[in-house]
Every structure is written in structure tokens, then in C-alpha cells.
Design an enzyme around this catalytic site. Structure first.
Site, PDB file in Angstrom:
ATOM      1  N   ALA A  23       0.834  -1.211   0.000  1.00 18.98           N
ATOM      2  CA  ALA A  23       0.000   0.000   0.000  1.00 18.98           C
ATOM      3  C   ALA A  23       0.868   1.260   0.000  1.00 18.98           C
ATOM      4  O   ALA A  23       2.046   1.221   0.357  1.00 18.98           O
ATOM      5  CB  ALA A  23      -0.905  -0.005   1.225  1.00 18.98           C
ATOM      6  N   THR A  24       0.265   2.349  -0.411  1.00 22.19           N
ATOM      7  CA  THR A  24       0.928   3.661  -0.345  1.00 22.19           C
ATOM      8  C   THR A  24      -0.041   4.663   0.279  1.00 22.19           C
ATOM      9  O   THR A  24      -1.260   4.507   0.173  1.00 22.19           O
ATOM     10  CB  THR A  24       1.314   4.182  -1.751  1.00 22.19           C
ATOM     11  OG1 THR A  24       0.141   4.203  -2.564  1.00 22.19           O
ATOM     12  CG2 THR A  24       2.367   3.317  -2.415  1.00 22.19           C
ATOM     13  N   ILE A  25       0.545   5.675   0.924  1.00 20.66           N
ATOM     14  CA  ILE A  25      -0.258   6.844   1.271  1.00 20.66           C
ATOM     15  C   ILE A  25      -0.266   7.699   0.005  1.00 20.66           C
ATOM     16  O   ILE A  25       0.785   7.966  -0.583  1.00 20.66           O
ATOM     17  CB  ILE A  25       0.308   7.610   2.498  1.00 20.66           C
ATOM     18  CG1 ILE A  25      -0.470   8.911   2.740  1.00 20.66           C
ATOM     19  CG2 ILE A  25       1.795   7.889   2.391  1.00 20.66           C
ATOM     20  CD1 ILE A  25      -0.113   9.619   4.064  1.00 20.66           C
ATOM     21  N   SER A  26      -1.455   8.093  -0.438  1.00 20.96           N
ATOM     22  CA  SER A  26      -1.565   8.855  -1.687  1.00 20.96           C
ATOM     23  C   SER A  26      -0.849  10.194  -1.566  1.00 20.96           C
ATOM     24  O   SER A  26      -0.615  10.700  -0.465  1.00 20.96           O
ATOM     25  CB  SER A  26      -3.034   9.100  -2.033  1.00 20.96           C
ATOM     26  OG  SER A  26      -3.676   7.885  -2.312  1.00 20.96           O
ATOM     27  N   HIS A  31      -5.055  13.591  -2.335  1.00 20.76           N
ATOM     28  CA  HIS A  31      -5.954  13.735  -1.180  1.00 20.76           C
ATOM     29  C   HIS A  31      -6.699  15.064  -1.254  1.00 20.76           C
ATOM     30  O   HIS A  31      -7.888  15.142  -0.943  1.00 20.76           O
ATOM     31  CB  HIS A  31      -5.149  13.674   0.125  1.00 20.76           C
ATOM     32  CG  HIS A  31      -4.777  12.278   0.533  1.00 20.76           C
ATOM     33  ND1 HIS A  31      -3.753  11.991   1.391  1.00 20.76           N
ATOM     34  CD2 HIS A  31      -5.332  11.082   0.194  1.00 20.76           C
ATOM     35  CE1 HIS A  31      -3.678  10.675   1.574  1.00 20.76           C
ATOM     36  NE2 HIS A  31      -4.613  10.111   0.850  1.00 20.76           N
ATOM     37  N   ASP A  76     -10.227  -1.043   5.786  1.00 21.40           N
ATOM     38  CA  ASP A  76      -9.135  -1.639   5.010  1.00 21.40           C
ATOM     39  C   ASP A  76      -9.243  -3.152   5.165  1.00 21.40           C
ATOM     40  O   ASP A  76      -9.761  -3.634   6.175  1.00 21.40           O
ATOM     41  CB  ASP A  76      -7.759  -1.154   5.486  1.00 21.40           C
ATOM     42  CG  ASP A  76      -6.747  -1.217   4.343  1.00 21.40           C
ATOM     43  OD1 ASP A  76      -6.411  -0.157   3.769  1.00 21.40           O
ATOM     44  OD2 ASP A  76      -6.306  -2.342   3.999  1.00 21.40           O
ATOM     45  N   HIS A  77      -8.766  -3.892   4.157  1.00 21.16           N
ATOM     46  CA  HIS A  77      -8.920  -5.353   4.255  1.00 21.16           C
ATOM     47  C   HIS A  77      -7.678  -6.018   4.840  1.00 21.16           C
ATOM     48  O   HIS A  77      -7.624  -7.244   4.918  1.00 21.16           O
ATOM     49  CB  HIS A  77      -9.321  -5.957   2.897  1.00 21.16           C
ATOM     50  CG  HIS A  77      -8.288  -5.841   1.832  1.00 21.16           C
ATOM     51  ND1 HIS A  77      -8.344  -6.568   0.673  1.00 21.16           N
ATOM     52  CD2 HIS A  77      -7.180  -5.077   1.744  1.00 21.16           C
ATOM     53  CE1 HIS A  77      -7.306  -6.259  -0.078  1.00 21.16           C
ATOM     54  NE2 HIS A  77      -6.594  -5.355   0.541  1.00 21.16           N
ATOM     55  N   GLY A 111     -13.909  -3.699   1.252  1.00 18.95           N
ATOM     56  CA  GLY A 111     -14.560  -2.456   0.824  1.00 18.95           C
ATOM     57  C   GLY A 111     -15.339  -2.581  -0.467  1.00 18.95           C
ATOM     58  O   GLY A 111     -16.132  -1.696  -0.793  1.00 18.95           O
TER      59      GLY A 111
HETATM   60  N1  SAH Z   1      -6.195   6.353   1.306  1.00 19.68           N
HETATM   61  C1  SAH Z   1      -5.035   5.537   1.645  1.00 19.68           C
HETATM   62  C2  SAH Z   1      -4.662   4.683   0.438  1.00 19.68           C
HETATM   63  C3  SAH Z   1      -3.901   3.457   0.798  1.00 19.68           C
HETATM   64  S1  SAH Z   1      -3.479   2.446  -0.627  1.00 19.68           S
HETATM   65  C4  SAH Z   1      -3.886   6.433   2.030  1.00 19.68           C
HETATM   66  O1  SAH Z   1      -3.718   7.458   1.383  1.00 19.68           O
HETATM   67  O2  SAH Z   1      -3.130   6.090   2.955  1.00 19.68           O
HETATM   68  C5  SAH Z   1      -4.993   1.555  -0.888  1.00 19.68           C
HETATM   69  C6  SAH Z   1      -5.481   0.730   0.261  1.00 19.68           C
HETATM   70  O3  SAH Z   1      -6.605  -0.013  -0.167  1.00 19.68           O
HETATM   71  C7  SAH Z   1      -4.476  -0.270   0.819  1.00 19.68           C
HETATM   72  O4  SAH Z   1      -4.297   0.019   2.169  1.00 19.68           O
HETATM   73  C8  SAH Z   1      -5.159  -1.627   0.617  1.00 19.68           C
HETATM   74  O5  SAH Z   1      -4.902  -2.549   1.675  1.00 19.68           O
HETATM   75  C9  SAH Z   1      -6.619  -1.230   0.563  1.00 19.68           C
HETATM   76  N2  SAH Z   1      -7.512  -2.162  -0.124  1.00 19.68           N
HETATM   77  C10 SAH Z   1      -7.297  -2.807  -1.307  1.00 19.68           C
HETATM   78  N3  SAH Z   1      -8.361  -3.591  -1.610  1.00 19.68           N
HETATM   79  C11 SAH Z   1      -9.250  -3.438  -0.595  1.00 19.68           C
HETATM   80  C12 SAH Z   1     -10.543  -3.997  -0.336  1.00 19.68           C
HETATM   81  N4  SAH Z   1     -11.130  -4.886  -1.162  1.00 19.68           N
HETATM   82  N5  SAH Z   1     -11.180  -3.610   0.786  1.00 19.68           N
HETATM   83  C13 SAH Z   1     -10.615  -2.725   1.651  1.00 19.68           C
HETATM   84  N6  SAH Z   1      -9.403  -2.174   1.452  1.00 19.68           N
HETATM   85  C14 SAH Z   1      -8.719  -2.527   0.337  1.00 19.68           C
END
Ligand code: SAH
Length: 190
Positions: A23-26, A31, A76-77, A111
Site C-alpha cells: 500500500a501507499t499513502i496517496s 488527497h 481496510d482489508h 470495501g
Molecule cells: N487512502 C489511503 C490509500 C492506501 S493504498 C492512504 O492514502 O493512505 C490503498 C489501500 O486499499 C491499501 O491500504 C489496501 O490494503 C486497501 N484495499 C485494497 N483492496 C481493498 C478492499 N477490497 N477492501 C478494503 N481495502 C482494500
């Protein structure tokens, strides 16, 4: 809200940063645009769903906008990321208040199904690229309400904004190209 609580490296660069678990923080500009698009629906008292909450940063920013009586659920999953988002939020006094008051809570869930127990929502943000336009997310919007979501089609990802109007009808707009982590099935061992 200080992005340094949420980004493990270079918090003030306008670029995404790796947070682990794929994962990344966008990036801040991403944002910012997500917030700007959702802003008419991020009023005090609003109910918000943040799918793919990851670091928890955007969850926190949206929570500040719906204070004092709104609700934000960060989904988050990956359990380790749910824990990380909570720990990041607990680094600031404002964040600790959001958690202890129950204004924000983070949950582990898929999600792609939204999060029905908090529905309906004024605003839904999706932080990972969906493989399809999940109707269930539109179903979980209030009328009026707005969904912000990256969707992948033919190998290209675009931001879509879906508005549900007061009469329940929906309108979908395709905005611009992006590159997000995919919205997928959960990894088996996490
Ligand atoms: N808004 C976050 C983005 C994180 S990256 C930020 O800026 O920090 C995307 C995230 O989506 C990851 O943490 C990943 O684990 C989550 N993700 C991917 N598929 C998912 C799903 N089916 N349900 C919930 N979260 C999911």
C-alpha cells in the site's frame, strides 16, 4: 493535520509514499482533490465512508471536516493497516479525541461491499482502484450523496465521481487518469 503522523518518509513531498503491505499513502495533491470534490458533502454531522483507508490520513482530514457530530468509518482489508491507521491517529491529541469519541473508527472489511452497518453515507471515498463500478457503493449513498472512486477499465484507471440526487437518480462523471493500488480480494495470510 500533520502528514508526518501518517507518512513514514518524506511527508512533505507531493508524492505517494510506501507504507508497507503493498500500500501507499496517496500524494497530497490527490488527497486534496478527493477532499475538494467531496467537500459539499463533508459538512459537520455528515456520515463518511473511507474505503482503502491505508495510513488513515485522509480519514483524519475528512473527520476534521465533519466534526463535532459526524461519523467516519475507515475500512481496510489488511488488519495490520487497520492497526497502523489507528496508531497513526493516536499520535496527535486531535486524533486521540476522534478515536475516543467514536467519531472515527477503523474496521477490517472488504470495501468492495461497502460497509452496510454505517450506511447510508453522505460521502464515500475509495482509495484503491476498483475493477468495476460497484453498485453496492452507490446503494449505500444518501440521496443526495457523492462517491469518489478510481476505476480501472482496459488497463487504465480514471477517477469517477458519482452523484446520487435527492430523487435517487444517479449521475456518473469520468474525471482524469490516475494510478492507484488495486481494490482486490484480501491477501490470504494477513
Ligand atoms: N487512502 C489511503 C490509500 C492506501 S493504498 C492512504 O492514502 O493512505 C490503498 C489501500 O486499499 C491499501 O491500504 C489496501 O490494503 C486497501 N484495499 C485494497 N483492496 C481493498 C478492499 N477490497 N477492501 C478494503 N481495502 C482494500
Amino acid at each position: 493535520m500533520d502528514r508526518a503522523h501518517y507518512a513514514p518518509s518524506q511527508p512533505y513531498e507531493d508524492s505517494p509514499q510506501i507504507i508497507g503491505y503493498g500500500a501507499t499513502i496517496s500524494a497530497p495533491h490527490m488527497h486534496a482533490d478527493a477532499c475538494e470534490k467531496l467537500l459539499p458533502f463533508l459538512k459537520p454531522g455528515a456520515h463518511v465512508l473511507d474505503i482503502g483507508a491505508g495510513s488513515g490520513y485522509l480519514t483524519h482530514v475528512m473527520a476534521e471536516l465533519v466534526k463535532p457530530n459526524g461519523r467516519v468509518v475507515g475500512v481496510d482489508h489488511i488488519q495490520a493497516l487497520v492497526n497502523m491507521a489507528e496508531a497513526n491517529m493516536a499520535k496527535s491529541a486531535e486524533g486521540r479525541d476522534l478515536l475516543s469519541s467514536g467519531l472515527v473508527h477503523f474496521v477490517k472489511a472488504d470495501g468492495r461491499e461497502g460497509y452496510s452497518s454505517g450506511a447510508p453515507y453522505d460521502a464515500i471515498h475509495v482509495g484503491a482502484a476498483a475493477a468495476e463500478h460497484h453498485q453496492v457503493l452507490v446503494d449505500q449513498l444518501k440521496a443526495p450523496g457523492r462517491l469518489f472512486m478510481p476505476v480501472e477499465e482496459n488497463g487504465l484507471q480514471h477517477i469517477y465521481v458519482v452523484d446520487k440526487t435527492t430523487d435517487g437518480s444517479t449521475e456518473r462523471k469520468k474525471l482524469y487518469g490516475v494510478r492507484y493500488v488495486p481494490l482486490t480480494a484480501a491477501p490470504r495470510d494477513r
